[in-house]
Design an enzyme around this catalytic site. Sequence first.
Site, mmCIF file in Angstrom:
data_model
loop_
_atom_site.group_PDB
_atom_site.id
_atom_site.type_symbol
_atom_site.label_atom_id
_atom_site.label_comp_id
_atom_site.label_asym_id
_atom_site.label_seq_id
_atom_site.Cartn_x
_atom_site.Cartn_y
_atom_site.Cartn_z
ATOM 1 N N ARG A 248 0.833 -1.173 -0.045
ATOM 2 C CA ARG A 248 -0.054 0.005 -0.073
ATOM 3 C C ARG A 248 0.845 1.451 0.025
ATOM 4 O O ARG A 248 2.081 1.236 0.542
ATOM 5 C CB ARG A 248 -0.861 -0.070 1.230
ATOM 6 N N ASP A 249 0.233 2.230 -0.744
ATOM 7 C CA ASP A 249 1.054 3.528 -0.883
ATOM 8 C C ASP A 249 1.119 4.370 0.435
ATOM 9 O O ASP A 249 0.020 4.267 1.051
ATOM 10 C CB ASP A 249 0.661 4.256 -1.838
ATOM 11 N N ASN B 240 4.709 6.550 -13.460
ATOM 12 C CA ASN B 240 5.473 7.811 -13.774
ATOM 13 C C ASN B 240 6.897 7.515 -14.017
ATOM 14 O O ASN B 240 7.362 6.650 -13.400
ATOM 15 C CB ASN B 240 5.244 8.786 -12.196
ATOM 16 N N HIS C 170 7.651 1.403 -10.572
ATOM 17 C CA HIS C 170 6.436 1.151 -9.851
ATOM 18 C C HIS C 170 5.454 1.470 -10.530
ATOM 19 O O HIS C 170 5.479 2.375 -11.379
ATOM 20 C CB HIS C 170 6.468 1.732 -8.343
HETATM 21 P P1 DGP Z 1 6.213 8.202 -7.898
HETATM 22 O O1 DGP Z 1 5.740 9.821 -7.727
HETATM 23 O O2 DGP Z 1 5.262 7.774 -8.918
HETATM 24 O O3 DGP Z 1 7.526 7.945 -7.822
HETATM 25 O O4 DGP Z 1 5.352 7.871 -6.725
HETATM 26 C C1 DGP Z 1 5.987 7.466 -5.451
HETATM 27 C C2 DGP Z 1 5.051 6.968 -4.394
HETATM 28 O O5 DGP Z 1 5.638 6.079 -3.362
HETATM 29 C C3 DGP Z 1 4.385 7.897 -3.662
HETATM 30 O O6 DGP Z 1 2.859 7.839 -4.050
HETATM 31 C C4 DGP Z 1 4.678 7.664 -2.279
HETATM 32 C C5 DGP Z 1 5.071 6.214 -2.228
HETATM 33 N N1 DGP Z 1 6.264 6.175 -1.074
HETATM 34 C C6 DGP Z 1 7.245 6.968 -0.943
HETATM 35 N N2 DGP Z 1 7.812 6.468 0.059
HETATM 36 C C7 DGP Z 1 7.219 5.266 0.610
HETATM 37 C C8 DGP Z 1 7.525 4.441 1.554
HETATM 38 O O7 DGP Z 1 8.345 4.350 2.328
HETATM 39 N N3 DGP Z 1 6.390 3.572 1.965
HETATM 40 C C9 DGP Z 1 5.442 3.234 0.991
HETATM 41 N N4 DGP Z 1 4.548 2.447 1.137
HETATM 42 N N5 DGP Z 1 5.079 4.026 -0.205
HETATM 43 C C10 DGP Z 1 6.029 5.287 -0.194
#
Ligand code: DGP
Length: 123
Positions: free
Chosen positions: A33-34, A92, A105
Site C-alpha cells: 500500500r502507498d 510515472n 512502480h
Molecule cells: P512516484 O511519484 O510515481 O515516484 O510515486 C512514489 C510513491 O511512493 C508515492 O505515491 C509515495 C510512495 N512512497 C514513498 N515512500 C514510501 C514508503 O516508504 N512506503 C510506501 N509504502 N510508499 C512510499
Amino acid sequence: MKTYDDNNIFAKILRGEIPNDTVYEDDHVLAFRDINPQAPVHVLVIPKGAYVDMTDFSANASDAELTAYFRALAKIANLLGVEDDGYRLISNTGKNGEQDVPHLHVHIAGGRRLRRMLQPSED
Ligand code: DGP
C-alpha cells in the site's frame, strides 16, 4: 541508460530495511500500500529486480520477469476488489513524469471515481 540507485526507498523495502503493508508477493513481484494514498485503494506494484523505470524494465528485464509483472498487475487488481468497477494504472517515468522513487512502480488506484488525468503543470 540510467544507473540504478541501490539506496532508493523501494530497494530498502525489498531488503526488509523499511516496513511495508504487503498485499501480494511472488518470486518476481512485490505489491504494497502507498504510504500517501490518493484513493481508497492505492497500491504500488514493483518488480524485485533492480529496474529504474518502465523504459529500463521493458528493455532489460527477462521474459520471466516481464511475464510475472504484467500477470501480477491484473491479479492484484482482482485481489484488491477493484476489477469490476475499474481502476487506473500509472507509472510515472523520469523528470517530466514526476517520478519520485527511481525503482519501477505501477500505481493501482481505485475504489472511487477518479478525476480525468493530466492536469496542467503548475510551473
Ligand atoms: P512516484 O511519484 O510515481 O515516484 O510515486 C512514489 C510513491 O511512493 C508515492 O505515491 C509515495 C510512495 N512512497 C514513498 N515512500 C514510501 C514508503 O516508504 N512506503 C510506501 N509504502 N510508499 C512510499
